[in-house]
Motif scaffolding. Structure first.
Motif, PDB file in Angstrom:
ATOM      1  N   PRO A  37       3.457  -2.353  10.445  1.00 45.33           N
ATOM      2  CA  PRO A  37       2.874  -2.778   9.163  1.00 45.33           C
ATOM      3  C   PRO A  37       2.447  -4.235   9.205  1.00 45.33           C
ATOM      4  O   PRO A  37       1.339  -4.579   8.837  1.00 45.33           O
ATOM      5  CB  PRO A  37       4.012  -2.589   8.170  1.00 45.33           C
ATOM      6  CG  PRO A  37       4.981  -1.695   8.803  1.00 45.33           C
ATOM      7  CD  PRO A  37       4.770  -1.746  10.275  1.00 45.33           C
TER       8      PRO A  37
ATOM      9  N   SER B 128      -0.658  -4.798  11.339  1.00 47.26           N
ATOM     10  CA  SER B 128      -1.926  -4.410  10.724  1.00 47.26           C
ATOM     11  C   SER B 128      -2.386  -5.474   9.746  1.00 47.26           C
ATOM     12  O   SER B 128      -3.554  -5.802   9.682  1.00 47.26           O
ATOM     13  CB  SER B 128      -1.806  -3.113   9.938  1.00 47.26           C
ATOM     14  OG  SER B 128      -0.901  -2.281  10.530  1.00 47.26           O
TER      15      SER B 128
ATOM     16  N   SER C  54      -2.084   0.297  -1.935  1.00 45.58           N
ATOM     17  CA  SER C  54      -1.521  -1.035  -1.756  1.00 45.58           C
ATOM     18  C   SER C  54      -0.281  -1.203  -2.633  1.00 45.58           C
ATOM     19  O   SER C  54       0.823  -1.398  -2.140  1.00 45.58           O
ATOM     20  CB  SER C  54      -2.594  -2.077  -2.090  1.00 45.58           C
ATOM     21  OG  SER C  54      -2.051  -3.176  -2.748  1.00 45.58           O
TER      22      SER C  54
ATOM     23  N   ASN D 238       2.737  -0.968   0.468  1.00 53.71           N
ATOM     24  CA  ASN D 238       2.183  -0.767   1.804  1.00 53.71           C
ATOM     25  C   ASN D 238       3.026  -1.403   2.916  1.00 53.71           C
ATOM     26  O   ASN D 238       2.885  -1.048   4.068  1.00 53.71           O
ATOM     27  CB  ASN D 238       0.708  -1.219   1.878  1.00 53.71           C
ATOM     28  CG  ASN D 238       0.503  -2.597   1.289  1.00 53.71           C
ATOM     29  OD1 ASN D 238       1.465  -3.289   0.963  1.00 53.71           O
ATOM     30  ND2 ASN D 238      -0.755  -2.995   1.157  1.00 53.71           N
ATOM     31  N   LEU D 239       3.885  -2.323   2.556  1.00 49.92           N
ATOM     32  CA  LEU D 239       4.789  -2.874   3.579  1.00 49.92           C
ATOM     33  C   LEU D 239       6.053  -2.035   3.686  1.00 49.92           C
ATOM     34  O   LEU D 239       6.552  -1.774   4.764  1.00 49.92           O
ATOM     35  CB  LEU D 239       5.170  -4.320   3.228  1.00 49.92           C
ATOM     36  CG  LEU D 239       4.037  -5.335   3.309  1.00 49.92           C
ATOM     37  CD1 LEU D 239       4.520  -6.710   2.877  1.00 49.92           C
ATOM     38  CD2 LEU D 239       3.466  -5.392   4.727  1.00 49.92           C
TER      39      LEU D 239
ATOM     40  N   TYR E 118       4.928   2.039   4.690  1.00 53.14           N
ATOM     41  CA  TYR E 118       3.677   1.852   5.411  1.00 53.14           C
ATOM     42  C   TYR E 118       2.940   3.164   5.678  1.00 53.14           C
ATOM     43  O   TYR E 118       1.766   3.301   5.366  1.00 53.14           O
ATOM     44  CB  TYR E 118       3.956   1.115   6.724  1.00 53.14           C
ATOM     45  CG  TYR E 118       2.721   0.887   7.550  1.00 53.14           C
ATOM     46  CD1 TYR E 118       1.759  -0.019   7.130  1.00 53.14           C
ATOM     47  CD2 TYR E 118       2.515   1.587   8.740  1.00 53.14           C
ATOM     48  CE1 TYR E 118       0.617  -0.233   7.887  1.00 53.14           C
ATOM     49  CE2 TYR E 118       1.377   1.379   9.502  1.00 53.14           C
ATOM     50  CZ  TYR E 118       0.430   0.465   9.072  1.00 53.14           C
ATOM     51  OH  TYR E 118      -0.698   0.264   9.802  1.00 53.14           O
ATOM     52  N   GLU E 119       3.656   4.161   6.216  1.00 57.09           N
ATOM     53  CA  GLU E 119       2.950   5.387   6.592  1.00 57.09           C
ATOM     54  C   GLU E 119       2.389   6.117   5.392  1.00 57.09           C
ATOM     55  O   GLU E 119       1.249   6.580   5.396  1.00 57.09           O
ATOM     56  CB  GLU E 119       3.869   6.307   7.392  1.00 57.09           C
ATOM     57  CG  GLU E 119       3.787   5.958   8.862  1.00 57.09           C
ATOM     58  CD  GLU E 119       4.903   6.564   9.658  1.00 57.09           C
ATOM     59  OE1 GLU E 119       5.404   7.641   9.262  1.00 57.09           O
ATOM     60  OE2 GLU E 119       5.302   5.940  10.658  1.00 57.09           O
TER      61      GLU E 119
ATOM     62  N   SER F 187       1.564   4.869   2.647  1.00 66.22           N
ATOM     63  CA  SER F 187       0.457   4.087   2.131  1.00 66.22           C
ATOM     64  C   SER F 187      -0.809   4.306   2.952  1.00 66.22           C
ATOM     65  O   SER F 187      -1.915   4.384   2.408  1.00 66.22           O
ATOM     66  CB  SER F 187       0.850   2.601   2.134  1.00 66.22           C
ATOM     67  OG  SER F 187      -0.287   1.791   2.139  1.00 66.22           O
ATOM     68  N   MET F 188      -0.656   4.438   4.269  1.00 67.56           N
ATOM     69  CA  MET F 188      -1.831   4.648   5.117  1.00 67.56           C
ATOM     70  C   MET F 188      -2.436   6.041   4.883  1.00 67.56           C
ATOM     71  O   MET F 188      -3.647   6.221   4.962  1.00 67.56           O
ATOM     72  CB  MET F 188      -1.479   4.465   6.606  1.00 67.56           C
ATOM     73  CG  MET F 188      -1.180   3.020   6.980  1.00 67.56           C
ATOM     74  SD  MET F 188      -2.491   1.853   6.515  1.00 67.56           S
ATOM     75  CE  MET F 188      -1.658   0.833   5.302  1.00 67.56           C
TER      76      MET F 188
ATOM     77  N   GLN G   7      -5.653  -4.380   1.255  1.00 66.90           N
ATOM     78  CA  GLN G   7      -5.576  -2.962   1.639  1.00 66.90           C
ATOM     79  C   GLN G   7      -6.964  -2.413   1.982  1.00 66.90           C
ATOM     80  O   GLN G   7      -7.139  -1.722   2.970  1.00 66.90           O
ATOM     81  CB  GLN G   7      -4.947  -2.161   0.489  1.00 66.90           C
ATOM     82  CG  GLN G   7      -4.826  -0.665   0.757  1.00 66.90           C
ATOM     83  CD  GLN G   7      -3.543  -0.301   1.494  1.00 66.90           C
ATOM     84  OE1 GLN G   7      -2.878  -1.154   2.080  1.00 66.90           O
ATOM     85  NE2 GLN G   7      -3.195   0.970   1.467  1.00 66.90           N
TER      86      GLN G   7
END
Ligand SMILES: Cc1cc2nc3c(=O)[nH]c(=O)nc-3n(C[C@H](O)[C@H](O)[C@H](O)COP(=O)(O)OP(=O)(O)OC[C@H]3O[C@@H](n4cnc5c(N)ncnc54)[C@H](O)[C@@H]3O)c2cc1C
Ligand code: SF4
Ligand code: SF4
Lengths: 424, 469
Positions: free
Chosen positions: A147, A150, A350, A355-356, A359-360, A362-363, A393
């Motif tokens: 995370p 990225s 985001s 997203n931190l 992470y997954e 959020s992606m 994001q």
């Protein structure tokens, strides 16, 4: 048992009609009722009744984006935000003070301007000395968890703060509005130039702008992670800061912070004495910059001949309920060809620091969002945002699709500033 | 035993994430939009007819109940796992949505959302007419199983009028195809229509072939306001007997008008007893002529005001009133008991009278709105399900509504289905033999009684229950 309580009564407002299901990003990507608004509300009720444990409630609650798209479509006006925050607070209390990191960041770093500035300056030094390049070249970055890695790649060139004035007189003799400007902490650490441009735009549109020294962090991240006490303290400080001035509006350019500010009144109850009333007054005076600018005349100078699309900030749309103003501003910018993003009201994933932390998940949501961008018949040159979190994001989304050279991610304020010839 | 069954399901379903057994997951499939919480043992999300047949065979072997489920928007308890067992969640099986222009049909998987079918059809110049208000959330599988209908039912009919072919997995786990791609088909018994409206008790729908209609070229919305409920009834009858068939014909009573106005001021006439909303569709020249005639008919029936929408925006505003009824009426109290008892069109005024009596007798907050054109009124009772005393009165009032509908030659349910909720009243409408013939059909299709048990047919001594637990 601590003092926190689940918003049990509020769950009864849900008639389980399911109208919120298609609006929920996590229901779409995670593919089960457990991660839908209706599911989460039911689980809060089940936890309150003792049918499931708090730890069974935790996963579904933590994976909620808090984007509140469900509230907007709900035919019975269920207060999902309230139910969610109550669950976060209870879960935090149940867990005790386990997460020292979060405690430190939310309790200490964010509310402390100096520490944040240091962090922001840290980033800018890191960039200035070309460390970014070195780190990327030597693959030192691969040592970071994914995370962080990225986001490192898309971090903006920060300017460090410092030179901003405290007072900006109106461009004309009589100010249309006296405005207090809310800078936000993340925003000012990472995108301080957007704040400065925003102030200058307001000024150019005929307002006088004061940057309140006494302001502090809005408390959104603290509140969304269940730290209600800290949130209330921050709110009180901001309310008091505002009251010390004679202002028509408090203005910000951060969808997420703005949403928190307009809901300060909900933090307080009758037990807090005068605070409820004071917070109500404060909340009414807080607006997004698009609200003020779309009402006034902007001195546009340059045409921007670009195809532009817009990813609205959930908190601007769903909590502040400002959906038309940013679009109106976009359409009034000379040269712009505006194309509406399909499913624009779906969150980009985001969601504060979602997203931190997730992470997954959020992606997955971001990939869904980028599918919609890809489906646009006219390819956009620019993606407009209204919140720093969304901004990062969407930049990451564009990079993941390998389109960094084709699509520029730009805050609405930056676009307007360019068109008005405002440079910081 | 469940462990053994679970082990075998793990062999049947490829992706393990489509098998749910966590407590939070099980509780998330324990309800629908009606009443009651019933925990399943396992939730499976099948994505092929093969997977469904294997599960049904397994369930037959171990005599485990299986409940098909769409998006759980049923208002009658249809997908509730009342006896535990396996819930099959079909809402994620939505990969097929084909529009065949030449045959004018859509071929769809069970989890496709109904409004997506209409949207896809519109892109090709067609419509899929059935339009339950829940069409943007509910699945076609659920619509077929409940034989759902909506405002357009008046002119275009309901779900059953559009399905011409099905792929079905029988309760014993065999795959059959009923009907086909032709509008005309008289080969043998019409099993398609038997499955439609069977509420998931006779078979599991794994694919459907649906008829499409050419898209109407234009439409026109009107609103007529009345001082007397009886006048609005007269207007409705006269519009239809004048040879005009509106696409939609909806009614709101005074209680719903005032509720909407209090919720969001739209400038509705709060002193009116009733208003009707009409949508005409067809060739622009035809609807221009028809809307003028509708206006005349309404005025002749003593309408105090008739508004003809000048453009799409105005039309949308008029329909907004109808859309806001649901949110508006639950403002005071959260629980909404949405009935759909239906009477022959000529009996609408009489039904209104009976509803008024019921409201007074049981002291309940009763609001009436709905598809007046086809007699499918929606008497809604607003209550608070935490108030035990009130809920008892509500239960009595609901019984009263059913009784009234049947006495007036109508039916218990126009579109929401029987499920668990109305099962106790089946005999009242069908008689002993009528109900028994249905039971015999069920018995022959599902000899082990494992597919969606506890629905449609009352358990001995079963009563109407509207409280959870
Ligand atoms: C606010 C609201 C408004 C509504 N408005 C209307 C309306 O205007 N008109 C109307 O008719 N209804 C209406 N309904 C009721 C409901 O939406 C319909 O009955 C709908 O068809 C249910 O679809 P679903 O996908 O949610 O199915 P579910 O509720 O999950 O299931 C309904 C029934 O279908 C069965 N089933 C589901 N999938 C399958 C399958 N693949 N094979 C076999 N059986 C299956 C289930 O076992 C169950 O018996 C409304 C509901 C709500 C909450
Ligand atoms: S839309 Fe509102 S009432 Fe309906 S299920 Fe969602 S939260 Fe509940
Ligand atoms: S806040 Fe967003 S993610 Fe959470 S339940 Fe509502 S729609 Fe879903």
């Amino acid at each position: 048992m601590g003092s926190a309580r689940l918003a049990y009564e509020e769950t009864f407002d849900c008639v389980q009609c399911g109208y919120c299901l298609p609006a929920c990003p996590t229901y779409i990507t995670m593919e089960k009722e457990t991660h839908s608004p209706r599911g989460r509300i039911n689980l809060v009720k089940m936890a309150a009744e003792g049918n499931i444990t708090f730890s069974e409630l935790e996963g579904p609650i933590n994976l909620c984006l808090g984007c509140r798209a469900c509230e907007v479509v709900c035919p019975t006006n269920v207060q999902y935000g309230k139910i969610l925050e109550s669950a976060k607070e209870v879960l935090l209390e149940e867990k005790g003070r386990r997460s020292f990191f979060q405690e430190f960041v939310f309790g200490k770093v964010f509310p402390n301007k100096k520490l944040l500035r240091a962090a922001g300056a840290g980033i800018s030094i890191y960039q200035k000395f070309g460390m970014q390049q070195v780190a990327r070249k030597t693959k030192a970055i691969t040592l970071l968890p994914e995370p962080m890695r990225s986001f490192e790649a898309i971090l903006p060139e920060t300017q460090g703060i410092g030179k901003r004035a405290k007072f900006y007189p109106a461009a004309a003799d009589h100010p249309v509005y006296k405005i207090g400007y809310f800078t936000g902490c993340m925003m000012d650490a990472m995108f301080s130039s957007i704040n400065t441009k925003a102030i200058k735009l307001l000024q150019a549109a005929g307002c006088e702008v004061t940057v309140l020294d006494e302001q502090t962090c809005c408390g959104a991240l603290q509140s969304h992670s269940g730290h209600t006490k800290v949130t209330k303290e921050l709110a009180k400080r901001n309310v008091a800061a505002f009251e010390a001035y004679d202002l028509d509006y408090m203005v910000n350019s951060i969808g997420g912070c703005g949403a928190m500010l307009v809901e300060y009144d909900q933090l307080f109850s009758e037990e807090d004495g005068k605070w409820k009333e004071r917070a109500e007054k404060f909340s009414r005076k807080n607006v997004d910059i698009s609200v003020i600018l779309s009402e006034l005349e902007l001195p546009f100078k340059h045409e921007i001949n670009k195809v532009v699309t817009y990813q609205p900030s959930c908190h601007l749309s769903n909590v502040q309920k400002r959906t038309e103003e940013p679009v109106k501003l976009l359409k009034s910018t000379p040269g712009i060809q505006y194309v509406e993003l399909p499913h624009q009201h779906m969150c980009c994933g985001s969601a504060g620091i979602y997203n931190l932390i997730n992470y997954e998940a959020s992606m997955d949501i971001l990939d869904e969002k980028m599918k919609h961008v890809g489906a646009l018949k006219r390819k956009p040159d620019m993606m407009i945002t209204t919140n720093p979190g969304c901004h990062l994001q969407m930049k990451l989304g564009v990079e993941r699709e390998g389109q960094t050279d084709e699509i520029e991610v730009v805050h609405l304020v930056e676009l307007l500033a360019v068109s008005c010839g405002i440079d910081t | 035993m469940m462990d053994e069954v679970l082990g075998q399901i793990r062999n049947i379903i490829k992706e393990q994430k489509r098998i749910l057994t966590d407590k939070a997951d099980l509780y998330s499939y324990s309800y629908d939009a009606s009443f009651g919480v019933h925990l399943p043992d396992i939730v499976v999300q099948p994505k092929s007819a093969q997977e469904v047949t294997h599960i049904m065979k397994l369930a037959n072997k171990h005599l485990i109940p299986v409940y098909p489920r769409g998006q759980g928007t049923s208002l009658s308890g249809g997908p509730l796992p009342v006896k535990g067992g396996i819930v099959l969640d079909f809402s994620k099986w939505d990969d097929k949505l084909e529009i065949d222009r030449e045959d004018m049909v859509a071929i769809v998987s069970p989890g496709v959302l109904t409004s997506n079918i209409n949207d896809a059809a519109m892109e090709q110049g067609f419509i899929y007419p059935p339009d339950p208000s829940s069409s943007h959330v509910s699945t076609i599988g659920g619509n077929l199983a409940e034989n759902s209908g909506g405002p357009r039912g008046l002119k275009y009919g309901v779900t059953k009028d559009y399905v011409i072919g099905l792929e079905v997995v029988t309760p014993e786990g065999e795959i059959i195809r009923t009907g086909g791609r032709t509008v005309k088909n008289v080969t043998g018994y019409d099993l398609t229509k038997l499955i439609v409206g069977s509420e998931g008790t006779l078979g599991i729908i794994t694919e459907a072939t649906l008829r499409l209609y050419p898209k109407p070229q234009g439409n026109q919305t009107l609103m007529a306001v009345f001082d007397e409920m009886a006048d609005s009834g007269k207007a409705i009858t006269n519009i239809l007997s004048a040879g005009i068939l509106p696409a939609k014909l909806e009614l709101m009573d005074n209680a719903s008008i005032t509720a909407v106005e209090a919720y969001e001021p739209l400038g509705l006439p709060t002193d009116a007893e009733a208003l009707i909303l009409i949508e005409l569709d067809g060739h622009p020249a035809a609807i221009a002529d028809e809307s003028e005639r509708v206006r005349q008919v309404c005025e002749a029936a003593d309408a105090k005001e008739v508004i003809i929408a000048a453009n799409e925006q105005e039309a949308e505003n008029l329909w907004k009133a109808r859309k806001l009824v649901s949110p508006a009426i639950v403002r005071e109290k959260p629980t909404k008991i949405s009935e759909d008892a239906t009477v022959p069109r000529s009996k609408i005024p009489a039904m209104f009278q009976r509803l008024k009596e019921i409201k007074e007798k049981y002291q309940v907050d009763l609001v009436v709105f709905g598809h007046a054109g086809d007699g499918n009124l929606h008497p809604n009772i607003i209550a608070d399900k935490r108030d035990k005393d009130e809920m008892q009165r509500v239960e009595q009032a609901v019984e009263g509504i059913f009784q009234a509908a049947i006495e007036l030659g109508g039916t218990l349910s126009g579109e929401h289905g029987i499920g668990t909720l109305k099962a106790p009243f089946m005999e009242m409408e069908l008689g002993e033999v009528g109900l028994d013939m249905m039971k015999r059909i069920k018995q022959s299709w599902d000899p082990n009684h494992i597919l969606n048990p506890g629905k449609i047919f009352p358990e001995p001594g079963q009563k109407l229950v509207l409280s959870d637990g």
